[in-house]
Design a protein around this motif. Structure first.
Motif, PDB file in Angstrom:
ATOM      1  N   MET A   1       1.159  -1.119  -0.588  1.00  0.00           N
ATOM      2  CA  MET A   1      -0.304  -0.339  -0.173  1.00  0.00           C
ATOM      3  C   MET A   1       0.893   0.896   0.470  1.00  0.00           C
ATOM      4  O   MET A   1       0.260   2.443  -0.618  1.00  0.00           O
ATOM      5  N   GLU A   2       2.102   1.195   0.554  1.00  0.00           N
ATOM      6  CA  GLU A   2       2.424   2.403   0.823  1.00  0.00           C
ATOM      7  C   GLU A   2       3.273   2.737  -1.030  1.00  0.00           C
ATOM      8  O   GLU A   2       3.475   3.953  -1.066  1.00  0.00           O
ATOM      9  N   THR A   3       2.865   1.926  -1.907  1.00  0.00           N
ATOM     10  CA  THR A   3       2.869   2.831  -2.889  1.00  0.00           C
ATOM     11  C   THR A   3       2.066   3.386  -4.241  1.00  0.00           C
ATOM     12  O   THR A   3       2.390   4.303  -4.963  1.00  0.00           O
ATOM     13  N   ALA A   4       0.959   3.598  -2.895  1.00  0.00           N
ATOM     14  CA  ALA A   4      -0.610   4.085  -3.126  1.00  0.00           C
ATOM     15  C   ALA A   4      -0.361   5.137  -3.944  1.00  0.00           C
ATOM     16  O   ALA A   4       0.439   6.024  -2.894  1.00  0.00           O
ATOM     17  N   ASN A   5      -1.018   6.280  -4.903  1.00  0.00           N
ATOM     18  CA  ASN A   5      -0.825   7.413  -4.828  1.00  0.00           C
ATOM     19  C   ASN A   5      -2.255   8.402  -4.911  1.00  0.00           C
ATOM     20  O   ASN A   5      -3.505   7.476  -4.528  1.00  0.00           O
ATOM     21  N   LYS A  11     -10.054   6.372  -4.571  1.00  0.00           N
ATOM     22  CA  LYS A  11     -11.435   5.056  -4.599  1.00  0.00           C
ATOM     23  C   LYS A  11     -10.958   4.021  -3.531  1.00  0.00           C
ATOM     24  O   LYS A  11     -12.000   3.682  -2.708  1.00  0.00           O
ATOM     25  N   HIS A  12     -10.583   3.745  -2.408  1.00  0.00           N
ATOM     26  CA  HIS A  12     -10.142   3.127  -1.505  1.00  0.00           C
ATOM     27  C   HIS A  12     -10.843   3.842  -0.395  1.00  0.00           C
ATOM     28  O   HIS A  12     -11.551   2.651   0.113  1.00  0.00           O
ATOM     29  N   SER A  60      -9.486  -7.928   5.545  1.00  0.00           N
ATOM     30  CA  SER A  60      -9.202  -7.573   4.213  1.00  0.00           C
ATOM     31  C   SER A  60      -8.670  -5.693   3.121  1.00  0.00           C
ATOM     32  O   SER A  60      -8.110  -5.969   2.767  1.00  0.00           O
ATOM     33  N   TYR A  61      -9.758  -5.365   3.726  1.00  0.00           N
ATOM     34  CA  TYR A  61     -10.046  -3.729   3.323  1.00  0.00           C
ATOM     35  C   TYR A  61      -9.502  -2.689   4.388  1.00  0.00           C
ATOM     36  O   TYR A  61      -8.547  -2.178   4.382  1.00  0.00           O
ATOM     37  N   PHE A  62      -9.912  -2.579   5.681  1.00  0.00           N
ATOM     38  CA  PHE A  62      -8.903  -1.899   6.387  1.00  0.00           C
ATOM     39  C   PHE A  62      -7.842  -2.682   6.937  1.00  0.00           C
ATOM     40  O   PHE A  62      -7.239  -1.368   6.911  1.00  0.00           O
ATOM     41  N   MET A  63      -7.494  -3.939   6.384  1.00  0.00           N
ATOM     42  CA  MET A  63      -6.318  -3.703   7.209  1.00  0.00           C
ATOM     43  C   MET A  63      -5.055  -4.496   5.939  1.00  0.00           C
ATOM     44  O   MET A  63      -4.009  -5.004   6.053  1.00  0.00           O
TER      45      MET A  63
ATOM     46  N   MET B  76      -9.427   6.080   7.520  1.00  0.00           N
ATOM     47  CA  MET B  76      -9.573   7.646   7.065  1.00  0.00           C
ATOM     48  C   MET B  76      -8.698   8.526   7.339  1.00  0.00           C
ATOM     49  O   MET B  76      -8.019   9.283   7.703  1.00  0.00           O
ATOM     50  N   SER B  77      -8.025   7.796   8.459  1.00  0.00           N
ATOM     51  CA  SER B  77      -6.965   9.190   9.328  1.00  0.00           C
ATOM     52  C   SER B  77      -5.797   8.531   8.548  1.00  0.00           C
ATOM     53  O   SER B  77      -4.963   9.886   8.443  1.00  0.00           O
ATOM     54  N   TRP B  78      -5.124   7.008   8.175  1.00  0.00           N
ATOM     55  CA  TRP B  78      -3.675   7.297   7.483  1.00  0.00           C
ATOM     56  C   TRP B  78      -4.217   7.621   5.988  1.00  0.00           C
ATOM     57  O   TRP B  78      -3.908   8.669   5.318  1.00  0.00           O
ATOM     58  N   ALA B  79      -5.624   7.234   5.579  1.00  0.00           N
ATOM     59  CA  ALA B  79      -6.329   8.003   3.814  1.00  0.00           C
ATOM     60  C   ALA B  79      -5.457   8.971   3.747  1.00  0.00           C
ATOM     61  O   ALA B  79      -4.916   9.486   2.943  1.00  0.00           O
ATOM     62  N   SER B  80      -6.098  10.197   4.745  1.00  0.00           N
ATOM     63  CA  SER B  80      -5.646  11.897   4.759  1.00  0.00           C
ATOM     64  C   SER B  80      -4.038  11.725   4.703  1.00  0.00           C
ATOM     65  O   SER B  80      -3.282  12.409   4.450  1.00  0.00           O
TER      66      SER B  80
END
Lengths: 104, 194
Positions: A1-5, A11-12, A60-63, B76-80
Protein backbone atom coordinates in the motif's frame (compact mmCIF):
# COMPACT_ATOMS: atom_id res chain seq x y z
CA UNK A 1 0.00 0.00 0.00
CA UNK A 2 2.96 2.32 0.54
CA UNK A 3 3.25 2.97 -3.20
CA UNK A 4 -0.41 4.05 -3.66
CA UNK A 5 -0.95 7.58 -5.04
CA UNK A 6 -3.61 10.07 -3.81
CA UNK A 7 -5.94 9.21 -6.72
CA UNK A 8 -5.86 5.51 -5.80
CA UNK A 9 -6.44 6.38 -2.14
CA UNK A 10 -9.62 8.29 -3.07
CA UNK A 11 -10.91 5.09 -4.66
CA UNK A 12 -9.99 3.17 -1.52
CA UNK A 13 -11.95 5.65 0.60
CA UNK A 14 -15.16 4.76 -1.28
CA UNK A 15 -14.44 1.08 -0.56
CA UNK A 16 -13.88 1.83 3.14
CA UNK A 17 -17.28 3.53 3.37
CA UNK A 18 -19.00 0.57 1.64
CA UNK A 19 -17.28 -1.85 4.06
CA UNK A 20 -18.34 0.33 7.02
CA UNK A 21 -22.00 0.24 5.93
CA UNK A 22 -21.74 -3.55 5.38
CA UNK A 23 -20.30 -4.04 8.88
CA UNK A 24 -23.10 -2.04 10.51
CA UNK A 25 -25.75 -3.90 8.49
CA UNK A 26 -24.28 -7.30 9.43
CA UNK A 27 -24.25 -6.24 13.09
CA UNK A 28 -27.96 -5.42 12.92
CA UNK A 29 -28.66 -8.75 11.16
CA UNK A 30 -26.77 -10.83 13.73
CA UNK A 31 -28.54 -9.10 16.65
CA UNK A 32 -31.95 -9.50 14.99
CA UNK A 33 -31.30 -13.21 14.36
CA UNK A 34 -30.33 -13.68 18.02
CA UNK A 35 -33.83 -12.49 19.06
CA UNK A 36 -35.42 -15.22 16.88
CA UNK A 37 -34.14 -17.83 19.41
CA UNK A 38 -33.08 -20.42 16.83
CA UNK A 39 -31.96 -23.83 18.07
CA UNK A 40 -28.37 -23.88 19.40
CA UNK A 41 -26.54 -25.39 16.35
CA UNK A 42 -28.33 -23.01 13.93
CA UNK A 43 -27.72 -19.99 16.19
CA UNK A 44 -23.99 -20.82 16.52
CA UNK A 45 -23.66 -21.35 12.75
CA UNK A 46 -25.38 -18.05 11.84
CA UNK A 47 -23.57 -15.98 14.50
CA UNK A 48 -20.12 -17.34 13.65
CA UNK A 49 -20.75 -17.12 9.90
CA UNK A 50 -21.70 -13.43 10.17
CA UNK A 51 -18.76 -12.74 12.52
CA UNK A 52 -16.40 -14.44 10.05
CA UNK A 53 -17.73 -12.33 7.16
CA UNK A 54 -17.35 -9.16 9.26
CA UNK A 55 -13.85 -10.17 10.38
CA UNK A 56 -12.84 -10.92 6.78
CA UNK A 57 -14.09 -7.50 5.65
CA UNK A 58 -12.05 -5.74 8.35
CA UNK A 59 -8.92 -7.80 7.60
CA UNK A 60 -9.24 -7.57 3.80
CA UNK A 61 -10.02 -3.87 3.43
CA UNK A 62 -9.17 -1.93 6.61
CA UNK A 63 -6.01 -4.01 7.18
CA UNK A 64 -5.30 -4.16 3.41
CA UNK A 65 -4.86 -7.94 3.36
CA UNK A 66 -6.50 -8.04 -0.05
CA UNK A 67 -3.26 -6.70 -1.57
CA UNK A 68 -0.35 -7.53 0.69
CA UNK A 69 3.09 -9.07 0.43
CA UNK A 70 3.60 -12.84 0.39
CA UNK A 71 5.46 -12.93 3.69
CA UNK A 72 2.39 -11.60 5.53
CA UNK A 73 0.19 -14.29 3.96
CA UNK A 74 2.79 -16.94 4.90
CA UNK A 75 2.81 -15.69 8.52
CA UNK A 76 -0.98 -15.75 8.66
CA UNK A 77 -1.29 -19.23 7.11
CA UNK A 78 1.05 -20.55 9.80
CA UNK A 79 -0.97 -18.71 12.46
CA UNK A 80 -4.22 -20.13 11.05
CA UNK A 81 -2.84 -23.70 11.27
CA UNK A 82 -1.96 -23.27 14.94
CA UNK A 83 -5.22 -21.44 15.66
CA UNK A 84 -7.29 -24.26 14.11
CA UNK A 85 -5.27 -26.82 16.11
CA UNK A 86 -6.06 -24.82 19.26
CA UNK A 87 -9.77 -24.74 18.43
CA UNK A 88 -9.77 -28.54 17.97
CA UNK A 89 -8.57 -29.13 21.53
CA UNK A 90 -12.05 -28.89 23.12
CA UNK A 91 -13.43 -31.22 20.44
CA UNK A 92 -10.72 -33.81 21.18
CA UNK A 93 -11.50 -33.44 24.86
CA UNK A 94 -15.21 -33.82 24.22
CA UNK A 95 -14.66 -36.96 22.10
CA UNK A 96 -12.30 -38.53 24.62
CA UNK A 97 -12.85 -36.91 28.00
CA UNK A 98 -10.67 -37.50 31.01
CA UNK A 99 -12.73 -39.54 33.45
CA UNK A 100 -11.87 -39.08 37.07
CA UNK A 101 -12.57 -42.15 39.17
CA UNK A 102 -12.88 -42.28 42.93
CA UNK A 103 -12.92 -38.52 43.23
CA UNK A 104 -14.75 -37.63 46.43
CA UNK B 1 22.27 4.86 14.96
CA UNK B 2 19.49 5.17 12.43
CA UNK B 3 16.70 2.59 12.47
CA UNK B 4 16.79 0.75 9.11
CA UNK B 5 13.87 0.33 6.71
CA UNK B 6 11.39 2.75 8.32
CA UNK B 7 10.29 4.05 4.92
CA UNK B 8 11.82 1.89 2.20
CA UNK B 9 10.99 -1.79 1.98
CA UNK B 10 13.49 -4.35 3.20
CA UNK B 11 14.44 -6.40 0.10
CA UNK B 12 13.98 -9.79 1.80
CA UNK B 13 10.39 -9.09 2.93
CA UNK B 14 9.19 -6.34 0.59
CA UNK B 15 7.92 -4.50 3.68
CA UNK B 16 9.12 -1.68 5.90
CA UNK B 17 10.29 -3.29 9.13
CA UNK B 18 7.54 -2.04 11.43
CA UNK B 19 4.88 -3.61 9.23
CA UNK B 20 6.55 -7.03 9.32
CA UNK B 21 6.90 -6.55 13.08
CA UNK B 22 3.27 -5.64 13.75
CA UNK B 23 2.02 -8.62 11.73
CA UNK B 24 4.22 -11.00 13.74
CA UNK B 25 2.91 -9.39 16.92
CA UNK B 26 -0.70 -9.72 15.71
CA UNK B 27 -0.03 -13.41 14.93
CA UNK B 28 0.96 -13.87 18.59
CA UNK B 29 -2.16 -11.98 19.63
CA UNK B 30 -4.32 -14.38 17.59
CA UNK B 31 -2.88 -17.22 19.68
CA UNK B 32 -3.42 -15.30 22.94
CA UNK B 33 -7.10 -14.67 22.25
CA UNK B 34 -7.36 -18.13 20.61
CA UNK B 35 -6.33 -19.72 23.90
CA UNK B 36 -9.09 -17.80 25.68
CA UNK B 37 -11.70 -18.76 23.06
CA UNK B 38 -10.68 -22.42 23.46
CA UNK B 39 -10.99 -22.05 27.22
CA UNK B 40 -14.45 -20.55 26.75
CA UNK B 41 -15.57 -23.52 24.58
CA UNK B 42 -14.17 -26.04 27.09
CA UNK B 43 -15.87 -24.33 30.02
CA UNK B 44 -19.15 -23.97 28.17
CA UNK B 45 -19.43 -27.57 26.93
CA UNK B 46 -18.43 -28.80 30.38
CA UNK B 47 -20.95 -26.66 32.25
CA UNK B 48 -24.27 -28.22 33.34
CA UNK B 49 -26.04 -24.94 32.44
CA UNK B 50 -25.06 -21.65 30.85
CA UNK B 51 -26.78 -18.36 31.72
CA UNK B 52 -28.74 -16.43 29.10
CA UNK B 53 -29.95 -12.84 29.18
CA UNK B 54 -27.54 -11.66 31.90
CA UNK B 55 -25.72 -9.30 29.54
CA UNK B 56 -27.04 -6.08 28.02
CA UNK B 57 -27.35 -6.79 24.26
CA UNK B 58 -28.49 -3.27 23.17
CA UNK B 59 -25.54 -1.67 25.01
CA UNK B 60 -23.09 -4.19 23.50
CA UNK B 61 -24.59 -3.60 20.03
CA UNK B 62 -24.01 0.12 20.49
CA UNK B 63 -20.42 -0.62 21.53
CA UNK B 64 -19.95 -2.78 18.44
CA UNK B 65 -21.11 0.14 16.27
CA UNK B 66 -18.77 2.48 18.17
CA UNK B 67 -15.76 0.23 17.56
CA UNK B 68 -16.61 -0.30 13.88
CA UNK B 69 -16.92 3.48 13.48
CA UNK B 70 -13.55 3.93 15.18
CA UNK B 71 -12.05 1.50 12.66
CA UNK B 72 -13.21 3.58 9.71
CA UNK B 73 -12.01 6.83 11.31
CA UNK B 74 -8.63 5.12 11.90
CA UNK B 75 -8.28 4.01 8.28
CA UNK B 76 -9.43 7.48 7.15
CA UNK B 77 -6.70 9.09 9.28
CA UNK B 78 -4.10 7.04 7.40
CA UNK B 79 -5.79 7.77 4.04
CA UNK B 80 -5.72 11.51 4.88
CA UNK B 81 -1.95 11.35 5.39
CA UNK B 82 -1.58 9.48 2.10
CA UNK B 83 -3.48 12.40 0.50
CA UNK B 84 -1.16 14.88 2.34
CA UNK B 85 -4.05 16.35 4.33
CA UNK B 86 -2.71 16.72 7.87
CA UNK B 87 -5.72 18.68 9.16
CA UNK B 88 -8.10 15.86 8.24
CA UNK B 89 -5.68 13.38 9.76
CA UNK B 90 -5.91 15.18 13.11
CA UNK B 91 -9.73 15.18 12.94
CA UNK B 92 -9.97 11.47 12.11
CA UNK B 93 -7.31 10.40 14.60
CA UNK B 94 -8.93 12.55 17.31
CA UNK B 95 -12.29 10.94 16.50
CA UNK B 96 -10.71 7.47 16.75
CA UNK B 97 -9.38 8.31 20.21
CA UNK B 98 -12.72 9.73 21.38
CA UNK B 99 -14.60 6.68 20.08
CA UNK B 100 -12.19 4.56 22.14
CA UNK B 101 -13.20 6.64 25.18
CA UNK B 102 -16.91 6.12 24.37
CA UNK B 103 -16.33 2.35 24.09
CA UNK B 104 -14.65 2.23 27.50
CA UNK B 105 -17.32 4.42 29.15
CA UNK B 106 -20.08 2.10 27.88
CA UNK B 107 -18.05 -0.90 29.08
CA UNK B 108 -17.63 0.79 32.47
CA UNK B 109 -21.44 1.19 32.72
CA UNK B 110 -21.81 -2.53 31.99
CA UNK B 111 -19.17 -3.52 34.54
CA UNK B 112 -20.66 -1.10 37.10
CA UNK B 113 -24.08 -2.68 36.68
CA UNK B 114 -22.68 -6.19 37.22
CA UNK B 115 -20.62 -5.16 40.24
CA UNK B 116 -23.63 -3.30 41.66
CA UNK B 117 -25.72 -6.48 41.79
CA UNK B 118 -22.87 -8.59 43.11
CA UNK B 119 -22.01 -10.26 39.79
CA UNK B 120 -18.27 -10.49 40.34
CA UNK B 121 -15.80 -12.63 38.33
CA UNK B 122 -15.59 -15.20 41.13
CA UNK B 123 -19.38 -15.76 41.28
CA UNK B 124 -19.67 -18.12 38.30
CA UNK B 125 -17.70 -19.71 35.47
CA UNK B 126 -19.63 -17.58 32.99
CA UNK B 127 -18.80 -14.33 34.79
CA UNK B 128 -15.18 -15.43 35.20
CA UNK B 129 -14.63 -15.96 31.46
CA UNK B 130 -16.76 -12.90 30.56
CA UNK B 131 -14.66 -10.56 32.69
CA UNK B 132 -11.38 -12.18 31.60
CA UNK B 133 -12.11 -11.90 27.87
CA UNK B 134 -13.71 -8.46 27.88
CA UNK B 135 -11.15 -7.20 30.42
CA UNK B 136 -8.20 -8.30 28.27
CA UNK B 137 -9.88 -6.78 25.23
CA UNK B 138 -10.49 -3.55 27.16
CA UNK B 139 -6.79 -3.40 28.07
CA UNK B 140 -5.98 -3.73 24.37
CA UNK B 141 -8.31 -0.79 23.66
CA UNK B 142 -6.48 1.27 26.31
CA UNK B 143 -3.12 0.33 24.79
CA UNK B 144 -4.27 1.38 21.32
CA UNK B 145 -5.67 4.65 22.66
CA UNK B 146 -2.31 5.54 24.27
CA UNK B 147 -0.53 5.00 20.93
CA UNK B 148 -3.26 6.88 19.01
CA UNK B 149 -3.11 9.80 21.47
CA UNK B 150 0.67 9.99 21.01
CA UNK B 151 0.36 10.05 17.22
CA UNK B 152 -2.40 12.66 17.45
CA UNK B 153 -0.34 14.86 19.77
CA UNK B 154 3.45 14.95 20.33
CA UNK B 155 4.24 12.11 17.89
CA UNK B 156 2.67 14.01 14.99
CA UNK B 157 5.61 16.45 14.89
CA UNK B 158 7.32 13.84 12.72
CA UNK B 159 4.92 14.76 9.89
CA UNK B 160 6.94 17.98 9.34
CA UNK B 161 10.33 16.29 9.13
CA UNK B 162 9.66 12.72 7.90
CA UNK B 163 6.10 12.52 6.49
CA UNK B 164 6.48 9.06 4.91
CA UNK B 165 7.85 7.54 8.08
CA UNK B 166 5.02 9.10 10.09
CA UNK B 167 2.43 7.76 7.61
CA UNK B 168 3.91 4.28 8.04
CA UNK B 169 3.72 4.62 11.83
CA UNK B 170 0.03 5.51 11.61
CA UNK B 171 -0.58 2.56 9.27
CA UNK B 172 1.00 0.20 11.81
CA UNK B 173 -1.02 1.72 14.68
CA UNK B 174 -4.10 1.25 12.47
CA UNK B 175 -3.34 -2.44 11.88
CA UNK B 176 -3.30 -2.96 15.65
CA UNK B 177 -6.50 -0.95 16.14
CA UNK B 178 -8.35 -2.92 13.44
CA UNK B 179 -7.22 -6.15 15.09
CA UNK B 180 -8.75 -4.99 18.38
CA UNK B 181 -11.98 -4.31 16.45
CA UNK B 182 -11.74 -7.76 14.85
CA UNK B 183 -11.44 -9.47 18.25
CA UNK B 184 -14.57 -7.63 19.44
CA UNK B 185 -16.44 -8.76 16.30
CA UNK B 186 -16.01 -12.35 17.59
CA UNK B 187 -16.37 -11.58 21.31
CA UNK B 188 -19.74 -9.88 20.79
CA UNK B 189 -21.71 -12.87 19.39
CA UNK B 190 -19.84 -15.45 21.48
CA UNK B 191 -20.44 -13.75 24.84
CA UNK B 192 -23.63 -11.77 24.28
CA UNK B 193 -25.71 -13.47 21.59
CA UNK B 194 -25.12 -17.22 21.96
Amino acid sequence: METANPQEIKKHVRTYITVFVALLTLTIITVTVSYLHLNIPAAITVALLIATIKGSLVASYFMHLISEKKIIYATLVLTAVFFIALMWLPIFHHANPVIYKNVP
Amino acid sequence: MEIPYTVTARPETGLFNAKAGIWLFLASEVMLFGALFTTYILLRIGAPEWPHGELDIPLATLNTAVLITSSITMVMSWASLMMKDFKKYRIYMGATFLLGVVFLVIKAFEYGHHFGIGELPNKSTFLGIYFTMTGLHGLHVVGGMIVNAYFWGPGSKMWKTQPERFTNRVEVAGLYWHFVDLVWIFLFPVLYLL
